[in-house]
Design an enzyme around this catalytic site. Sequence first.
Site, PDB file in Angstrom:
ATOM      1  N   CYS A   2      64.443 119.695 -26.252  1.00  0.00           N
ATOM      2  CA  CYS A   2      64.038 119.404 -27.625  1.00  0.00           C
ATOM      3  C   CYS A   2      63.650 120.712 -28.302  1.00  0.00           C
ATOM      4  CB  CYS A   2      62.854 118.443 -27.660  1.00  0.00           C
ATOM      5  SG  CYS A   2      63.204 116.822 -26.950  1.00  0.00           S
ATOM      6  N   GLY A  28      68.598 119.702 -29.910  1.00  0.00           N
ATOM      7  CA  GLY A  28      68.581 118.243 -29.939  1.00  0.00           C
ATOM      8  C   GLY A  28      69.255 117.719 -31.182  1.00  0.00           C
ATOM      9  N   ASN A 102      58.203 119.345 -26.005  1.00  0.00           N
ATOM     10  CA  ASN A 102      59.442 119.779 -25.370  1.00  0.00           C
ATOM     11  C   ASN A 102      59.194 119.891 -23.877  1.00  0.00           C
ATOM     12  OD1 ASN A 102      61.302 122.887 -25.168  1.00  0.00           O
ATOM     13  ND2 ASN A 102      62.013 120.827 -24.786  1.00  0.00           N
ATOM     14  N   GLY A 103      59.942 119.127 -23.093  1.00  0.00           N
ATOM     15  CA  GLY A 103      59.774 119.145 -21.643  1.00  0.00           C
ATOM     16  C   GLY A 103      59.737 117.745 -21.078  1.00  0.00           C
ATOM     17  N   TYR A 242      72.417 128.927 -20.835  1.00  0.00           N
ATOM     18  CA  TYR A 242      73.127 128.062 -21.775  1.00  0.00           C
ATOM     19  C   TYR A 242      72.349 127.635 -22.998  1.00  0.00           C
ATOM     20  CZ  TYR A 242      75.370 123.878 -23.693  1.00  0.00           C
ATOM     21  OH  TYR A 242      75.930 122.970 -24.543  1.00  0.00           O
TER      22      TYR A 242
END
Length: 457
Positions: A2, A28, A102-103, A242
Amino acid sequence: MCGIIGVFGHKEAAKIAFFGLYALQHRGQESAGIVTSDGEEAYEHRALGLVAEVFNEPILQKLKGHLAVGHVRYSTTGSTTTKNTQPFFVIHGKRTFALAHNGNLVNAHILRTELEKQGSLFQTSMDSEIIVHLIAKSLNKGLVEAIRDTMEVIEGAYSVILLSQDKIVAFRDPYGFRPLALGMLNGGYILASETCAFDLVQAQYLRDIEPGEILVIDENGLNSYKGVESKTTAHCIFEFIYFARPDSDIFGQNVYNFRKKLGFQLAEECPLQADFVMPFPDSGNYAAIGYAQATGLPFEMGVIRNHYVGRTFIQPSQSMRDFSVRVKLNPVKDILRGKKVAVVDDSLVRGTTSRTRVKAIREAGAFEINMLISCPPIKYPCFYGIDFPSRGELIAAKHSVEEIRRYLELDRLHYLSLEGLIKAAGGNHKSFCLACFNGKYPVPIKIPVHKEILEKD
């Protein structure tokens, strides 16, 4: 997987958050949301879709205030529904809270079960909501202490931005799995998953939020507190390989240069005799540049990307992923016909995408196709926020390199070694999470459902 943004002290906080989320869209594509505050009232707008689809000028005008928190989501925990959009917004007593996370929490199931037994009512299926419930339980101690108590309980990856009426609070897990940076903007402050968001709004990067830190931003400025002790870091190496944008700086390094180093390492490990080097754009671009520079081979764009198609790795369903591959990349037949090519890509996850791409290059007339992957074989799923599936879906978990080469119909396949990856990262393997390659998870997997995913064929 995210992207999160926080803004403090800017009269157009909602617009700054909007542009920040626009820069973080790669993190996202399922939903987007912004919550703002003028110090007394809070305003929100969240919906499924891309940032540019969710927001427009009239909506942003209604999001008043000098504080804002925003979120773009790709779900790894919780289904894709409107109720699961973030920031997660609640009113507790007379205070409003909006949280962007985020996570992934690896003990979410255990904590949720315990909280429900104690009477907590959940509105969503997100692990992020658990953080809010835990903070609320300790608010009588003050917000910082409540967050500290929460950090003592939750396990896994979390970079969090919390808005509470007149302040913004950022906190990060003690391993620092996911990036989170602090910047300054026109006398105010901005927080973001990646520094590319700062560049778009012309903010000045100050520093990263430290692993285990709690940072409070209010009318008194910046105040830092120790949340939980960080004994060792485990930065997600796949952010570099990436996920992060190449123009971002994360974990103290520039992503573009890191990916070029991966190409240098590939050249050292596997020098090829080829007519030219080509990437699978855009994920393989920068390692391919590094490989071409190191070997002296020409660099060509053997396939052209349609930039109006979303990133295939982000698409949540396999059917959408296959469709996107066919639409997304088109071979340049005149360049490929009769040539020996060295194709560089960042990773192989399931193998289905690469198989389709290799077939298209072969049909375009390439005589010999050699593929170089700028990371080691991905053999284990991720429980910290990257969407790697069960082991049974990871092609390298059950197949040798030679078997994968035959499946992809390649003339040669080479993965970057783990040693080469660590060398490119600066030689300190202890500062990164390498679990997707070696199965050594920094935070132990305790939940039965996670073990099923790990062992599933």
